[in-house]
Design an enzyme around this catalytic site. Structure first.
Site, PDB file in Angstrom:
ATOM      1  N   ASP A  72       0.883  -1.162   0.000  1.00 61.30           N
ATOM      2  CA  ASP A  72       0.000   0.000   0.000  1.00 61.30           C
ATOM      3  C   ASP A  72       0.923   1.215   0.000  1.00 61.30           C
ATOM      4  O   ASP A  72       1.601   1.479   0.977  1.00 61.30           O
ATOM      5  CB  ASP A  72      -0.867  -0.052   1.263  1.00 61.30           C
ATOM      6  CG  ASP A  72      -1.793   1.150   1.410  1.00 61.30           C
ATOM      7  OD1 ASP A  72      -1.582   2.160   0.713  1.00 61.30           O
ATOM      8  OD2 ASP A  72      -2.711   1.066   2.240  1.00 61.30           O
ATOM      9  N   LYS A 130      -2.830  -3.691   9.138  1.00 58.26           N
ATOM     10  CA  LYS A 130      -3.009  -5.113   8.856  1.00 58.26           C
ATOM     11  C   LYS A 130      -2.357  -5.361   7.507  1.00 58.26           C
ATOM     12  O   LYS A 130      -2.515  -4.564   6.590  1.00 58.26           O
ATOM     13  CB  LYS A 130      -4.492  -5.448   8.774  1.00 58.26           C
ATOM     14  CG  LYS A 130      -5.172  -5.541  10.131  1.00 58.26           C
ATOM     15  CD  LYS A 130      -5.301  -6.983  10.568  1.00 58.26           C
ATOM     16  CE  LYS A 130      -6.025  -7.112  11.897  1.00 58.26           C
ATOM     17  NZ  LYS A 130      -5.338  -6.450  13.023  1.00 58.26           N
ATOM     18  N   TYR A 161       2.068  -1.518  15.745  1.00 62.61           N
ATOM     19  CA  TYR A 161       1.091  -1.947  14.744  1.00 62.61           C
ATOM     20  C   TYR A 161       0.797  -0.808  13.768  1.00 62.61           C
ATOM     21  O   TYR A 161       0.118   0.146  14.100  1.00 62.61           O
ATOM     22  CB  TYR A 161      -0.184  -2.385  15.464  1.00 62.61           C
ATOM     23  CG  TYR A 161      -0.859  -3.535  14.782  1.00 62.61           C
ATOM     24  CD1 TYR A 161      -1.602  -4.463  15.503  1.00 62.61           C
ATOM     25  CD2 TYR A 161      -0.776  -3.703  13.410  1.00 62.61           C
ATOM     26  CE1 TYR A 161      -2.222  -5.515  14.892  1.00 62.61           C
ATOM     27  CE2 TYR A 161      -1.396  -4.758  12.789  1.00 62.61           C
ATOM     28  CZ  TYR A 161      -2.120  -5.658  13.529  1.00 62.61           C
ATOM     29  OH  TYR A 161      -2.744  -6.701  12.912  1.00 62.61           O
TER      30      TYR A 161
HETATM   31  P1  13P Z   1      -5.426  -0.638   4.680  1.00 61.98           P
HETATM   32  O1  13P Z   1      -4.692  -1.660   5.493  1.00 61.98           O
HETATM   33  O2  13P Z   1      -6.047  -1.242   3.480  1.00 61.98           O
HETATM   34  O3  13P Z   1      -4.506   0.504   4.358  1.00 61.98           O
HETATM   35  O4  13P Z   1      -6.641  -0.086   5.548  1.00 61.98           O
HETATM   36  C1  13P Z   1      -6.348   0.505   6.766  1.00 61.98           C
HETATM   37  C2  13P Z   1      -7.506   1.127   7.463  1.00 61.98           C
HETATM   38  O5  13P Z   1      -7.310   1.683   8.504  1.00 61.98           O
HETATM   39  C3  13P Z   1      -8.846   1.041   6.880  1.00 61.98           C
HETATM   40  O6  13P Z   1      -9.792   1.667   7.710  1.00 61.98           O
HETATM   41 MG    MG Z   2      -4.264   1.982   3.148  1.00 59.73          MG
HETATM   42 MG    MG Z   3      -5.071  -2.204   1.931  1.00 59.94          MG
HETATM   43 MG    MG Z   4      -4.637  -3.359   5.880  1.00 58.73          MG
HETATM   44 MG    MG Z   5      -2.285  -1.592   4.281  1.00 57.79          MG
END
Ligand code: 13P
Ligand code: MG
Ligand code: MG
Ligand code: MG
Ligand code: MG
Ligand code: 13P
Length: 371
Positions: A11, A236, A233
């Protein structure tokens, strides 16, 4: 001669928010990989997106963990980040956690799934690209593909599959792994992988006697954990996977079948909620509602004898998955109505970020013992 398939994603900026990748980033990454193809580093490549994650799919002869291929991916992400910064995209460079590349993108933020394989006479593969969730989201579908006879008829009726498969499972907390046999150890496998935030399927291998060499994976999942990488963290790690199909492996439809059930995964809003994994065509790989629900894209390919990527076919672009999407929306509504309550919101230890330490600090003098 062996061919390596590498799927590497990061990302590097969302448009808008965390919704999707801007086409200019895809264009920039294509330029970088196209140059590498001209120089002969890559046999073939395809650049796409899943939500806000920029996806590089590459074939080459450099093997897994090649500094040259990882360096190339890193360069593509860096160049795309420059574009993201020019456009003021959200979270430009979000997943590039270190400044310097040192031979391998593992540990630097991007997620990687790679396999080096001896091409069969015909080599059908599926690459999966998930957004708003984590690697453990693949545990249930990969298990069903390679171990569940109610999903994969071939386990019962194809003599080449009847002996089952071997699962390489990682404990991502303790950095250990174990290889387990299915069906012999099926219940033990499930005891581990049901705890999907800790034990994740990394690879699946054939057993001795299968036409595919025993040390060649038939499925591989990215398992990078961003929070361990950054020391806190930071997101994700929206995962990817590569699965080989047919001829002694699950048929294409057996590879896709688990996604007809939109199972609950963690991720979604702020990486801190449980929600259904919705199988979607690329045009709908654009999470919106409460930054979700989490999405799964499946791209189908045939690898040509020279290692060219013949595809993609957007496999969830099919009315056969309409019901799964409908069901996912029902579950979305049901889960959303819990608002800030578990089990919609993740338990504290799994949340991407939390205000709880601050709240507890503020209340520390007001807590008193219960008589
Ligand atoms: P991403 O991991 O896809 O960047 O999304 C993070 C997020 O906080 C979505 O609400
Ligand atoms: Mg993102
Ligand atoms: Mg993402
Ligand atoms: Mg994510
Ligand atoms: Mg991400
Ligand atoms: P905000 O910075 O808007 O809270 O986005 C959250 C995020 O990026 C978590 O991955």
């Amino acid at each position: 001669e062996k061919i390596t398939i590498s799927v590497i994603k990061a990302d590097v900026g969302g448009w808008p928010g965390h919704s999707r990748v801007h086409p200019a980033l895809i264009e920039r990454a294509k330029e970088v990989l196209s140059e590498a193809q001209k120089e002969g580093t890559l046999i073939d490549f395809y650049v796409t997106y899943a939500g806000d994650d920029l996806q590089l799919i590459m074939t080459h002869k450099k093997g897994v963990d090649s500094p040259e291929i990882h360096g190339l991916a890193w360069e593509a992400f860096k160049k795309a980040t420059e574009v993201a910064k020019e456009l003021g995209l959200y979270g430009a460079g979000q997943d590039l956690l270190k400044d310097a590349f040192s031979g391998n993108v593992r540990g630097l933020g991007p997620s990687v799934a790679e396999m080096e394989i001896t091409l069969r006479k015909s080599e059908p593969i599926v690459t999966f690209h998930l957004d708003k969730t984590e690697p453990g989201a693949f545990n249930l579908p990969i298990f069903r593909m390679f171990a569940d006879p109610f999903n994969t008829a071939g386990l019962v009726i194809d003599p080449k599959m009847h002996m089952g498969f071997r699962f390489e499972i990682w404990d991502i907390l303790e950095h250990k792994r174990v290889i387990m046999n299915s069906p012999e150890e099926m219940y033990d496998i499930l005891a581990l992988i049901g705890a999907k935030s800790r034990y994740v399927i990394k690879r699946v291998y054939p057993k001795e006697g299968h036409p595919i060499p025993k040390d060649e994976p038939v499925a591989v999942v990215s398992t990078e954990k961003l929070y361990e990488v950054a020391g806190e963290y930071v997101g994700k790690d929206d995962p990817v996977a590569i699965v080989r199909a047919q001829s002694g492996l699950p048929a294409l439809g057996e590879v896709l079948e688990p996604f007809a059930f939109p199972h609950l995964v963690s991720g979604w809003m702020r990486g801190s909620h449980n929600g259904p994994l919705m199988p979607v065509p690329l045009k709908y790989a654009t999470p919106t509602r409460f930054d979700g629900p989490p999405r799964a894209v499946a791209l189908g390919w045939q690898i040509s004898p020279e290692g060219k990527l013949i595809g993609p076919v957007d496999l969830f672009d099919d009315p056969a998955f309409d019901w799964a999407r409908q069901k996912a929306l029902e579950i979305t509504d049901y889960m959303r109505r819990h608002g800030p309550f578990e089990p919609h919101r993740l338990p504290l230890e799994e949340m991407e970020y939390t205000t709880l330490p601050g709240v507890l600090e503020k209340l520390k003098d007001r807590f008193e013992p219960i008589e």
